[in-house]
Design a protein around this motif. Structure first.
Motif, short mmCIF file in Angstrom:
data_model
loop_
_atom_site.label_atom_id
_atom_site.label_comp_id
_atom_site.label_asym_id
_atom_site.label_seq_id
_atom_site.Cartn_x
_atom_site.Cartn_y
_atom_site.Cartn_z
N MET D 97 10.53 20.31 44.25
CA MET D 97 9.15 20.31 43.79
C MET D 97 8.19 20.37 44.98
O MET D 97 8.17 19.47 45.82
CB MET D 97 8.88 19.04 42.97
CG MET D 97 9.78 18.90 41.74
SD MET D 97 9.52 20.19 40.47
CE MET D 97 8.06 19.53 39.65
N MET D 98 7.37 21.42 45.02
CA MET D 98 6.35 21.54 46.06
C MET D 98 5.00 21.41 45.36
O MET D 98 4.79 21.98 44.30
CB MET D 98 6.45 22.89 46.75
CG MET D 98 7.87 23.24 47.18
SD MET D 98 7.98 24.82 48.09
CE MET D 98 9.78 24.95 48.27
N ALA D 99 4.09 20.65 45.97
CA ALA D 99 2.80 20.45 45.30
C ALA D 99 1.72 20.13 46.32
O ALA D 99 2.01 19.70 47.44
CB ALA D 99 2.90 19.31 44.29
N GLY D 100 0.48 20.34 45.92
CA GLY D 100 -0.65 20.04 46.79
C GLY D 100 -1.82 20.93 46.42
O GLY D 100 -1.74 21.76 45.52
N PRO D 101 -2.93 20.76 47.14
CA PRO D 101 -4.15 21.49 46.79
C PRO D 101 -4.06 22.95 47.20
O PRO D 101 -3.28 23.31 48.07
CB PRO D 101 -5.22 20.78 47.60
CG PRO D 101 -4.49 20.27 48.80
CD PRO D 101 -3.13 19.89 48.31
N CYS D 102 -4.89 23.78 46.58
CA CYS D 102 -5.00 25.17 46.99
C CYS D 102 -5.37 25.22 48.47
O CYS D 102 -4.65 25.78 49.28
CB CYS D 102 -6.05 25.88 46.12
SG CYS D 102 -6.25 27.61 46.56
N SER D 103 -6.51 24.58 48.82
CA SER D 103 -6.98 24.57 50.21
C SER D 103 -6.91 23.17 50.80
O SER D 103 -7.22 22.19 50.13
CB SER D 103 -8.46 24.99 50.28
OG SER D 103 -8.62 26.32 49.87
N VAL D 104 -6.55 23.11 52.08
CA VAL D 104 -6.78 21.89 52.85
C VAL D 104 -8.28 21.81 53.07
O VAL D 104 -8.89 22.75 53.60
CB VAL D 104 -6.06 21.96 54.21
CG1 VAL D 104 -6.36 20.72 55.04
CG2 VAL D 104 -4.55 22.14 54.01
N GLU D 105 -8.90 20.71 52.61
CA GLU D 105 -10.36 20.61 52.72
C GLU D 105 -10.79 19.60 53.79
O GLU D 105 -11.98 19.47 54.10
CB GLU D 105 -10.95 20.21 51.35
CG GLU D 105 -10.69 21.25 50.26
CD GLU D 105 -11.08 20.77 48.84
OE1 GLU D 105 -11.77 19.75 48.73
OE2 GLU D 105 -10.68 21.45 47.88
N GLY D 106 -9.82 18.84 54.32
CA GLY D 106 -10.16 17.84 55.34
C GLY D 106 -8.95 16.94 55.51
O GLY D 106 -8.01 16.98 54.72
N ARG D 107 -8.97 16.13 56.55
CA ARG D 107 -7.82 15.27 56.84
C ARG D 107 -7.61 14.23 55.74
O ARG D 107 -6.51 14.07 55.24
CB ARG D 107 -8.02 14.56 58.18
CG ARG D 107 -6.80 13.74 58.60
CD ARG D 107 -6.64 13.74 60.09
NE ARG D 107 -7.87 13.28 60.69
CZ ARG D 107 -8.03 12.05 61.23
NH1 ARG D 107 -7.01 11.22 61.28
NH2 ARG D 107 -9.18 11.71 61.77
N LYS D 108 -8.69 13.58 55.37
CA LYS D 108 -8.56 12.54 54.33
C LYS D 108 -8.06 13.13 53.02
O LYS D 108 -7.20 12.57 52.38
CB LYS D 108 -9.93 11.87 54.10
CG LYS D 108 -10.26 10.83 55.14
CD LYS D 108 -11.50 10.05 54.73
CE LYS D 108 -11.98 9.18 55.88
NZ LYS D 108 -13.39 8.77 55.69
N GLN D 109 -8.68 14.25 52.64
CA GLN D 109 -8.30 14.85 51.36
C GLN D 109 -6.81 15.18 51.32
O GLN D 109 -6.11 14.83 50.37
CB GLN D 109 -9.13 16.15 51.14
CG GLN D 109 -8.78 16.91 49.88
CD GLN D 109 -8.11 18.28 50.17
OE1 GLN D 109 -7.58 18.52 51.27
NE2 GLN D 109 -8.12 19.15 49.18
N ILE D 110 -6.31 15.84 52.37
CA ILE D 110 -4.91 16.29 52.29
C ILE D 110 -3.95 15.09 52.38
O ILE D 110 -2.91 15.06 51.71
CB ILE D 110 -4.60 17.38 53.36
CG1 ILE D 110 -3.26 18.04 53.07
CG2 ILE D 110 -4.65 16.86 54.78
CD1 ILE D 110 -3.22 18.85 51.81
#
Lengths: 337, 337, 337, 337
Positions: D97-110
């Motif tokens: 399972m691979m998952a995560g946001p479309c874009s990295v938006e910042g250090r905290k977010q990712i």
């Protein structure tokens, strides 16, 4: 027919398969390759079903060498067929111009537009009486009344008429009053309807289905011809693709391909392909330059109030301009108009 | 309906257009933008034809806000419709299994396979009697005899039968002897045929056209429903794409989409989509996991000698294995089978 | 931008969304419908992401009114752009003819064919040095040597050269020795490569991607232009469809569409579209009749021994015939050649 | 390789062609048919170019018997390849399972989302740093900063990271900091980029091009492998069709096909295929039921404010639900998760 077998196929299974073909009177020749063995079948393979041969687990691939169409095939009928539509030859030197409104909206409307397109240079009158519409809530056409208004317009102008037949139920009416029976894109593989028009001698305008391959399209002509009616004219009207700036994508490569592979005429419908009157002139000139035998174009004298497809209809004066330019192009490619 | 006008449109033309809409009882609100002006029409816009409004030279774009389907629309019918096919509910908790040969080849064959698929877990029997074939030279089905052999198989096994209707001419025969009338992919927009089955109350299995958008497909259901027959079941069988390793591309996203937008059941035909029996099990399990209400699968006890489509037919023992796995998947997604 | 909200959206959520837009300096106007509420946003919406607005559960639909391209948009640049390719104007009255072999195969070969196509009437020489091939085992082009052979052919004939750039790594070499940099169909959305050529002032021939919409294609031109290079020429080479009798489906409706929506020139590549030399003449004449600004055609003096794509290459004498007919067509549509 | 010649081919030309093949060390066998003559070539035909043989006027058709891929071909490598991605095996019993946001938006977010998807059951973290966007005016990704934020998230959670490489220029950075290099759909035939990653030993996630056939897709894997890197994982993300209710059409038949024809793992990206989070769960369960080796899913904790593709992102709690259902499906098909 060429059959590729898997290399590890048990010899007994291979033998059994080949014997089956030989029993059907076919001659079998084998080529032994490094990764596959290939068997060529010579004889009348038209009764064989590729998809059933593929069901055999030792078979890797099946390929027909000859095209599946016979009556439409230029190989067996090298000269061009010229179809006579009530005195207008389609497929000869002259490029044939068909024009008129999307829908027949009334007697006066169709007679008025018939005169306008005739003055502009049209050879046949088009107009929908039975209309295939995506929505049951849209205008479905005037039906039988529409057919009689078309007949009236023919009487007044002398233009033969072409209109779409959606059901074999109305065939008698069409035989009586229509000069060229159109089979629409959505019915290109309505095989019962194809057989029904095949049992008449009326010329048939066979539109290409929205996602029909050229081979399937020719096979639909073959349906009509195999019932005894040789008078088939192909009509390209755009195919469905991912593009959204046009209603459909006009495929002009069909013109030289149909002419190479069959002996039948082909005309182009730029109006339904583009879905936008602003593109119609460019595509019309292109079609004639490509070698098309005719054009079928939507013309309406009040597109903004048309009962259907106003967006793709030319006004009569623009149509007249188009005809003039088309004449000059026709001359360059050795045709008249 | 939202109409975008070109910024440089003469004020008089804009006024005239808006008055036309107001005369039709619509309320018009304007939004003045930098590059375009936008007009929203509130009221019953179902009589308006987008393509005719587009014919107006000051119009840049027309967009419908509401979907054009009413009777099939879940918005106006929030509960799931469960269709009763001679006692078998389609669209309820149980995933419905339809199976049988591509073609009815004879009485014995169809009765024998009917028993085999029943033993393997099928709820309905499929089998083609009228066959839509690309070539006029291919086997065209046993026709009326095929229908009576299916009826015999039903009598012997109790399985309701589903088979394709290609022409309204045979409708009476289907009303008498068939439980679920299939409208094939090639006839999805044969509107006369849709209206004909719409005038009955027989359940209809509506296959998706080879290049039909989901919206067009729902509109074809709307044709049937608007004639009075609410018993429509959708059937996805793959769409035409550029890919050649499969016969068609199975589009499973239709399952959640049809369920969100309509209240009707949807089943999947993996056999015609794939065109290859080796892919059928994977796609069948996927379909149930995606939420499909049923499967229709080709099963033949001698695929290598089938009269059509042997390549995509499962043998009964493989079908039985598939049914077992399908049961376990159904349970995971809260269904039975 | 027009945003349609679901009718049952909680008022508080609607307010919050509208305030967000107002905070961004946009003016919001509402239209309350029966099934949906519609909000029009006026102001600079280019920073808004439709797909993020769609993530809001109360949003039914989002539609941009204005096209997303600015620099390529004819609305802001009404006159035709004429691109100067080393002295040859592309997009002016003259239809520009580019011709040459698929691959540069050696110094002698390219110089010999250069002379032949020049004699036949070509204005530019084409020839692949870096070749995008589906298989890693196919001939990959002569690379840097090929570029220098092209330069030699230019020296001997005076014909400017066009050839494909596959990687920014070779850009310097192209700036020095190539007159028109081709971006191939497979790299139409290789955005790093587009930016790289955008930072030069070299004319760029931007081929349409195999499944690119016209909008995406224009956006790729916009990438190049937004980096500072206005010298973009579009090239249609066929799109991927289900049809198998042609390699790709040539879409000639792009000619009037590109001319209506942008101010940039467009040329046609009939060779790659058709994949068969027998179709090239028909499609070439059609392209000019449709209004194309030029043609790029594969010509080889020994197609049966070409290192690639022999099937679609014309022999020089056939090319000369084509140029003659093309001249006559060009004249009819008010162009020279 | 099988070559079909026209029946009327002059004997001298046939002889000359056959001699050319024999000179290349190939063995030629002839089958004389009624309409065509067929020649089978046995030996190493990989150097032959079909399209050049087709240039010969006596040739009717050319067909390769063997598939053009060798290193990816299961025929020569019967066991499944399991690719090690920094300790996570892809292609083994466990569905990855691979998952995560479309874009990295910042250090905290990712870092925050990384923890959330890990808690929900993800094995790898996805996030775009270099973003391929249709418009040059859209957010283009945080680039190098984004890569370092991903590395930080990996450090904090232990999840290996997968992200897209758009240019060979950034390859060093990826070798240092990324665990699985994604080649995006738009670069599937950016052959220079394929060769560049082929010269490393890093695992590569090769997305299918929007209109790539399965054969072309496997050939792109072959490019990577032929440079020395055997670590290729296929990723289906939907193909372009005419349908507009979905962003792309997910083609799940690729799962059994890739497994039959190659020995490499295949995972599914339902987010980009559907373009709508509401379809993601159905398609995810379907993918696992079909036999996929993993899923890559977009997850964002605030989709309505995501910097890109909010519409197709699941919230973490919905993703956790999906993982639970996926586990049960995996078990049914003999996998773990």
């Amino acid at each position: 027919m060429i059959i590729t077998l898997k290399k590890n196929a048990p010899e007994r299974d291979v033998k059994r398969l080949m014997q089956r073909f030989e029993k059907q009177g076919l001659q079998v020749t084998a080529i032994y390759g490094e990764e596959f063995n290939v068997f060529g079948l010579v004889g009348d393979t038209s009764r064989l079903d590729e998809r059933t041969i593929m069901a055999n687990p030792i078979v890797h691939n099946v390929q027909r060498v000859a095209e599946p169409y016979k009556l439409a095939n230029r190989m067996f009928h090298p000269e061009d067929s010229v179809i006579d539509v009530s005195g207008i030859p389609v497929g000869g030197k002259k490029v044939v111009m068909m024009a008129g409104p999307c829908s027949v909206e009334g007697r006066k409307q169709i007679c008025r537009i018939a005169k306008e397109v005739k003055d502009a240079g049209a050879d046949l009158l088009r107009g929908g009486a039975y209309k295939p519409r995506t929505s049951p809530y849209s205008f479905q056409g005037l039906g039988s009344d529409g057919i009689s208004y078309l007949a009236q317009a023919r009487k007044e102008t002398g233009l033969p008429v072409v209109t779409e037949l959606m059901s074999a139920e109305h065939l008698d009416e069409f035989i009586d009053q229509v000069d060229l029976i159109q089979i629409g894109a959505r019915n290109m593989q309505n095989f019962d309807l194809l057989k029904a028009v095949g049992r008449t001698r009326k010329p048939v305008l066979l539109k290409r289905g929205m996602s029909a391959t050229i081979k399937e399209w020719i096979m639909s002509a073959e349906y009509i011809m195999s019932e005894g009616n040789p008078n088939v004219i192909f009509c390209e009207r755009g195919i469905r693709t991912f593009e959204t700036y046009t209603r459909n994508t006009l495929d002009l490569s069909v013109v030289p391909i149909i002419k190479e592979r069959t002996h039948l005429p082909i005309i182009i419908d730029p109006s339904h392909a583009a879905g936008d009157w602003k593109l119609v002139e460019s595509l019309s000139l292109a079609a004639i330059a490509a070698g098309a035998d005719g054009l079928i174009i939507e013309v309406h004298d009040d597109p903004e109030n048309a009962w259907s497809d106003g967006q793709q209809s030319l006004k009569p004066e623009r149509y007249a301009q188009l005809v003039n330019k088309a004449k000059a192009i026709a001359q360059v490619v050795g045709r008249s108009l």
